[in-house]
Enzyme design. Structure first.
Site, mmCIF file in Angstrom:
data_model
loop_
_atom_site.group_PDB
_atom_site.id
_atom_site.type_symbol
_atom_site.label_atom_id
_atom_site.label_comp_id
_atom_site.label_asym_id
_atom_site.label_seq_id
_atom_site.Cartn_x
_atom_site.Cartn_y
_atom_site.Cartn_z
ATOM 1 N N ARG A 14 0.695 -1.293 -0.009
ATOM 2 C CA ARG A 14 0.028 0.048 -0.035
ATOM 3 C C ARG A 14 0.820 1.120 -0.053
ATOM 4 O O ARG A 14 0.202 2.366 -0.522
ATOM 5 C CB ARG A 14 -1.235 0.124 1.219
ATOM 6 C CG ARG A 14 -0.281 0.014 2.652
ATOM 7 C CD ARG A 14 -1.207 -0.406 3.681
ATOM 8 N NE ARG A 14 -2.497 0.143 3.666
ATOM 9 C CZ ARG A 14 -3.137 0.956 4.623
ATOM 10 N NH1 ARG A 14 -2.508 1.438 5.534
ATOM 11 N NH2 ARG A 14 -4.337 1.362 4.413
ATOM 12 N N LEU A 66 -6.889 5.217 2.126
ATOM 13 C CA LEU A 66 -6.477 4.210 1.901
ATOM 14 C C LEU A 66 -7.322 3.203 2.666
ATOM 15 O O LEU A 66 -6.909 3.208 4.243
ATOM 16 C CB LEU A 66 -4.814 3.879 1.831
ATOM 17 C CG LEU A 66 -4.128 4.222 0.515
ATOM 18 C CD1 LEU A 66 -2.684 4.514 0.930
ATOM 19 C CD2 LEU A 66 -4.271 3.302 -0.591
ATOM 20 N N SER A 67 -8.046 2.105 2.410
ATOM 21 C CA SER A 67 -8.925 1.481 3.230
ATOM 22 C C SER A 67 -8.116 0.465 4.128
ATOM 23 O O SER A 67 -6.708 0.307 3.835
ATOM 24 C CB SER A 67 -9.899 0.692 2.586
ATOM 25 O OG SER A 67 -10.738 1.541 1.757
ATOM 26 N N ALA A 68 -8.405 -0.027 5.193
ATOM 27 C CA ALA A 68 -7.769 -0.893 5.976
ATOM 28 C C ALA A 68 -7.271 -2.030 5.498
ATOM 29 O O ALA A 68 -8.225 -2.783 4.838
ATOM 30 C CB ALA A 68 -8.594 -1.171 7.366
#
Length: 389
Positions: free
Chosen positions: A38, A91-93
């Site tokens: 990520r 930015l999603s978990a």
């Protein structure tokens, strides 16, 4: 000091393994997240809540803090954009991303529509599995769409990104897709998403403020149904007007204002489960649409403040173990929450995974245990005015 991103990636991988996030059903996910970490999709400025507002963390001047924010926790999203003082992209978990992509059941060769590109990470992961040129992605924010294109190219990923409103658009290219992966929350599923997906195809999306769902398109293409897959909180659909009231304490105070209680009574109930039991929270989310519950535990026990865009209720813990309920507005939200809690107990305290959702062109509803025979609750758009009770 420059952080060791490789070490942080390894720590995240190990935490996901301990959680059981790497499933036997989707072994490709672990490989994809290792190949496409990520940090390669994160902007150089992240945002952190400091108790009063969101403050920037610059990679150039504080790389260690930036990296700690990005890899803070497998369950933590990293805020990447703030608009008018509120988060507008993230930015999603990692754990939620893995859960949703696992639920999507992507196979090589599938055509995937990634709805809500953001920084491009989920589109990249989907493309790693589906194959070059098999993922199309739509982002309403042209700046974010440009950013994602750059990061996808740098990662060697062939995916198409268009700037458009995915809530009302058809997937780029005009053909039906096998899978839709939505990365922003909708209360009601746009029926265009059903029409854009092949019969037997799958849509995984965040349902409002809590939970994500996997729908399977019916053989006739006229409906979709499927189970809740887990919990997760996502940015809301930008194409619909924002609710009048914010979440949390500030939302409650904004709705209540200076109003005096219209009703007041004493309730003999321990409110601690409202703070701790996520299955209860989800059951209330289903049965009392649009109600937002904020809790706090003090010397007298747990208190709760409840509101929607029009009504409010407060359950304030007392020294004798009871709670004082006062409320106002067109809905008696406190009464509704307590009645829904009683119903949840009577239904056997079901878990979040016992619920599902069905979508047709004319209506949408949540159900428990069985899509045909189980109890059901109608789903209405977020801004629909609630009926007085």
């Amino acid at each position: 000091m420059t952080p060791d991103l490789g070490d942080l990636r390894a720590q995240l991988d190990a935490a996901m393994e301990r959680r059981g996030a790497w499933t036997d059903r989707s072994p490709w996910l672990r490989q994809a997240m290792a190949a496409l970490p990520r940090d390669r999709f994160a902007p150089d400025v992240l945002w952190r809540w400091d108790g009063t507002g969101y403050v920037p963390i610059h990679r150039a001047t504080d790389p260690d803090d930036w990296a700690r924010e990005l890899f803070a926790d497998q369950d933590a999203a990293a805020v990447t954009q703030v608009t008018a003082g509120l988060p507008s992209s993230s930015l999603s978990a990692p754990a939620v991303v893995a859960d949703m992509l696992d639920s999507l059941l992507i196979d090589p060769g599938h055509r995937v529509w990634d709805v809500g590109t953001g920084q491009g990470w989920s589109a990249a992961l989907a493309a790693w599995r589906a194959g070059p040129g098999r993922v199309v992605s739509t982002e309403v924010d042209e700046h974010l769409a440009d950013f994602a294109r750059v990061r996808l190219r740098a990662a060697g990923i062939r995916a198409t990104v268009t700037a458009a409103n995915a809530t009302n658009a058809y997937p780029p290219g005009g053909d039906q897709v096998d899978r839709i992966h939505a990365t922003y929350a909708v209360e009601t599923v746009p029926f265009g998403w059903i029409e854009a997906t092949k019969p037997g195809g799958r849509i995984v999306y965040p349902w409002g403020r809590l939970g994500h769902v996997a729908l399977t398109i019916a053989a006739d293409g006229h409906s979709a149904s499927g189970w809740v897959q887990g919990l997760g909180m996502f940015m809301a659909d930008r194409s619909t007007p924002a609710p009048r009231a914010a979440s949390g304490w500030s939302g409650y105070t904004a709705v209540r204002g200076p109003a005096e209680p219209e009703t007041e009574c004493t309730v003999a109930r321990d409110l601690l489960p409202l703070n701790e039991n996520w299955d209860l929270k989800f059951g209330l989310r289903v049965a009392v649409p649009h109600a937002q519950v904020t809790t706090s535990t003090g010397e007298n026990g747990t208190s709760a403040w409840i509101h929607d865009s029009h009504s409010w209720a407060a359950l304030v813990a007392q020294q004798d173990g009871t709670a004082l309920l006062h409320q106002g507005g067109p809905r008696r939200l406190g009464d509704q929450v307590l009645a829904a809690w009683d119903q949840w107990n009577e239904l056997g305290q079901p878990s979040r995974y016992d619920y599902g959702i069905t979508v047709t062109q004319s209506e949408q509803w949540a159900w428990l245990n069985d899509s045909e025979a189980g109890p059901r609750w109608r789903i209405t758009p977020l801004l629909t005015a609630p009926a007085s009770q």
